[in-house]
Design a protein around this motif. Structure first.
Motif: not given
Length: 761
Positions: A211-228
């Motif tokens: 749902d939209d909350f899933t998108g908010e989580v995933v798009f937020g992580v993808l926007g960082k390019q590198e995560h952890h």
């Protein structure tokens, strides 16, 4: 304190009400309740009964209620307002296995109470541990699972989260549960586990699609390019965005713009292009706004990808995505930086509804757009066109000229050398009430200094200080460099001291300018003081600065300081360059230390630096100064035969002058012939040296030939030439030949038989 405690209690009650009512609605939806008044009375009676110690609870009294009104157990638990009481109630029910549903409901109530506790995470984790220690025989409701997963995620207890998620059967899982698990996994750096859960959600027949909350989580992580430390592959990013969009989950304008901006900053324009087009293809103009397209246009502009910029603009028009003034600003900025000013003007005219076609864009140019275009025009020398845009700005309300507008124009006219126009623009700026900035000050001061108007720059600076506008490091750097350039070191030092007292921190350029100026002026002690200040300020000397100091110490014949500089260079890891070695060779040659000079040359070649024409010239000149012309000629011959460096006019002139002074004029003349053969053009100094030699040897005919050659080489005689030839030709009665020479006619016998006929040619 009493008021604060009451406010805290009110906040807790306020937070409790929504979850209480939502739980109450869930309970009501499953039950056939007779009357709200009767149930309320029942709930109140049960809560009062449970306030007694557990060993005083009457099961016979509770048993009918538990069977018939279990949907009210959540409300009863919340009314207890005590986690220990709730646990007592759970323990009481656990002893009676027929009440599994009641256990789940009471446990959910306990979790809800824990969320309202000041130390909610600790209480929730305690309840999680309680459930684990009791064999997990308390079935979780959807709400309980969400609360626990959220808590475990925040506590980064990833393994417990995964175990809890696996414990739930497929029908019990929901999108909310998956979202909480995703959030916790991403937060803990378990990227691969998170993507595995996301894959389950993205399956075709998934019971819990994103749902939209899933998108908010995933798009937020993808926007960082590198995560952890985990860098997402380009295909991975595009694939995830596409799959989410296929499920109707689109990033909002902010998230999409953020993602594209970060991708472009990481030079991933290709990925940004694919992501934007995936959203465009699946969501259209509804999902994509101008801001997201602007982010990509800006990235493409930085890479000078004009083809894709044009294509994206065409797609925006086709899809009805209305460009903003920022869109046009990006296009104009890109074209200006590429020096394609006429195309930038076309875009600007199109925006304003002029030029070819009708104005389809109801967009007013802003001051940023005007300034960008004016700056671009000034950078290509079209200041007058920039002035016409300034006048257009004055006719609009939305884009009145500001300090940046005037700064661009003032800078343009200063660089064009039109200081008068720049000063006029400054006056106009003041008249119109536009406050000058420190950039205005620096632009004019720098322009005045670079065009030799240092005195005017000082006057303007003083005027601005009187109006309360203080200079910064850039202002002082311009003034100090200018005074060093005109060899007014005292004035440069005065401004350096003023710079320090005004609180401006000098940069490396200021220090280097002062060191260079002081060294050229021979003030090596003062230069050393500035070097010490430079080091205290945290800067280091570069090879150019060391070279200036070494040259200055050589001129002062302070060889020990020269060696200090060389040792310091070695300690700081600054390698000497060809200039360093040439300076040393020249100095050592002048003091007659040819053995050391030879060692320096060998060291230079060992370091991989081949002697240049300056190196050979320095050593040859040194031998000539010591009247050792034979050794100088040996170096010259070695230079011609072994090195790849051809001798230049300066070296030939030095040798010809030395040979003539040593009465070896014939050899000097042969060098003149050698110059002609090798295509090295003599200058006036060369001719003056050879004229002195042939005069001393009374080689008149050779002098005539050399005079004709001088005319051929288009080399003008100077006062020394005329002094040598006038005295000589007067003495031998050939003054007419000199007149022909001065008028540019040949004078040797190979051209004519008499000076008169020569002059008539």
């Amino acid at each position: 304190m009493l008021i604060q405690s009451k406010l805290l209690r009110l906040r807790r009650i306020h937070r409790l009400l929504p979850s209480t009512f939502s739980s109450l609605r869930r309970c009501h939806s499953d039950s056939p309740s007779p009357s709200r008044k009767d149930h309320e009375l029942t709930v109140t009676q049960v809560v009062e009964h449970l306030q007694n110690p557990p060993n005083h609870w009457d099961y016979d009294t509770l048993r009918p209620f538990l069977f018939e009104s279990s949907h009210y157990l959540l409300l009863i638990t919340l009314r207890l307002n005590s986690i220990p009481k709730a646990l007592d109630f759970i323990n009481y029910l656990r002893g009676r296995t027929e009440h599994h549903q009641a256990l789940s409901c009471v446990f959910e109530g306990a979790l809800e109470l824990a969320t309202q506790h000041p130390n909610s995470q600790k209480e929730l984790l305690m309840l999680h541990s309680y459930r684990k220690s009791n064999g997990d025989n308390i079935a979780l409701t959807s709400r309980s699972a969400v609360l626990l997963l959220k808590c475990l995620g925040e506590a980064q207890m990833v393994d417990d989260s995964l175990l809890l998620f696996k414990e739930l059967n497929s029908s019990s899982k929901s999108c909310g549960l998956c979202n909480e698990l995703l959030k916790g996994l991403f937060k803990s750096g378990r990227i691969d586990d998170a993507l595995h859960v996301l894959d389950e959600m993205l399956e075709r027949d998934s019971n819990f699609p994103p749902d939209d909350f899933t998108g908010e989580v995933v798009f937020g992580v993808l926007g960082k390019q590198e995560h952890h430390g985990r860098r997402f592959a380009d295909k991975e990013v595009v694939g995830l965005v596409t799959k989410l969009c296929e499920h109707g989950v689109f990033p909002d304008a902010f998230k999409l713009t953020q993602m594209i901006t970060k991708m472009c900053r990481h030079r991933k324009n290709g990925v940004a292009w694919e992501v934007l087009h995936a959203v465009m293809r699946l969501g259209g103009a509804v999902a994509v706004k101008a801001a997201s397209c602007n982010a990509l246009l800006a990235g493409l502009g930085r890479e000078r990808d004009t083809q894709r910029m044009n294509k994206l603009m065409a797609e925006m028009e086709e899809m009805g995505i209305k460009p903003s003034v920022v869109t046009f600003g990006i296009l104009v900025n890109h074209l200006c930086k590429a020096r394609r000013i006429d195309e930038a003007l076309e875009v600007f005219d199109k925006l304003r509804g002029k030029g070819e076609g009708n104005n389809r864009f109801d967009v007013e140019p802003d001051v940023v757009l005007f300034n960008t275009l004016i700056d671009g025009l000034c950078k290509v020398g079209r200041e007058e066109h920039g002035l016409s845009l300034l006048e257009k700005m004055k006719t609009t309300k939305q884009s009145r000229p500001n300090a940046i507008t005037y700064n661009c124009l003032i800078d343009g006219f200063c660089k064009a050398g039109n200081i008068g126009k720049a000063r006029m623009l400054y006056s106009q700026m003041i008249e119109e009430g536009v406050q000058p900035s420190v950039v205005t000050l620096n632009t004019l001061v720098n322009g005045l200094c670079k065009h030799g108007k240092v005195h005017n720059a000082v006057e303007f600076f003083s005027e601005m200080k009187g109006k309360g506008l203080q200079g910064n490091a850039v202002t002082y750097t311009a003034l100090i460099s200018a005074f060093c350039g005109v060899n007014n070191i005292d004035k440069a030092m005065q401004y350096f001291d003023e710079m320090l007292t005004s609180g401006c921190s000098p940069d490396a350029i200021v220090y280097y300018s002062l060191i260079n100026g002081l060294s050229i002026a021979g003030r090596m002690d003062d230069a050393s003081v500035v070097v010490s200040r430079l080091k205290r300020a945290g800067f280091g000397l570069d090879v150019a600065c060391y070279n200036v100091l070494i040259n200055g110490f050589c001129k002062k014949k302070k060889l020990e300081r020269v060696y200090e500089m060389l040792n310091e260079m070695e300690e700081t890891g600054v390698k000497p360059d060809i200039v360093t070695y040439n300076t040393l060779v020249s100095y050592l040659g002048k003091i007659g230390d040819f053995a050391t000079a030879s060692k320096v040359m060998k060291r230079m070649m060992k370091e991989g630096l081949q002697p240049s024409v300056v190196t050979y010239g320095a050593i040859i000149h040194a031998y000539c100064l010591k009247e050792n012309v034979d050794e100088a000629m040996k170096i010259f011959e070695e230079m011609c035969s072994k090195s790849k460096v051809p001798p230049n006019t300066v070296i030939y002139s030095i040798l010809i002058d030395a040979l003539c002074k040593n009465s070896n004029v014939e050899r000097a003349v042969s060098l003149m012939d050698d110059m002609k053969t090798k295509g090295v053009r003599p200058n006036t100094t060369t001719y003056n040296a050879i004229f002195k030699g042939v005069r001393d040897k009374k080689m008149l005919q050779k002098a005539f030939e050399l005079m004709d050659r001088m005319i051929e080489d288009a080399c003008s005689p100077d006062y020394i030439t005329m002094e040598i030839l006038t005295e000589w030709f007067n003495a031998v009665g050939e003054i007419e030949k000199l007149k022909c020479f001065v008028e540019g006619y040949p004078v040797s016998s190979s051209y004519a038989s008499s000076p008169t006929s020569n002059c008539m040619l």
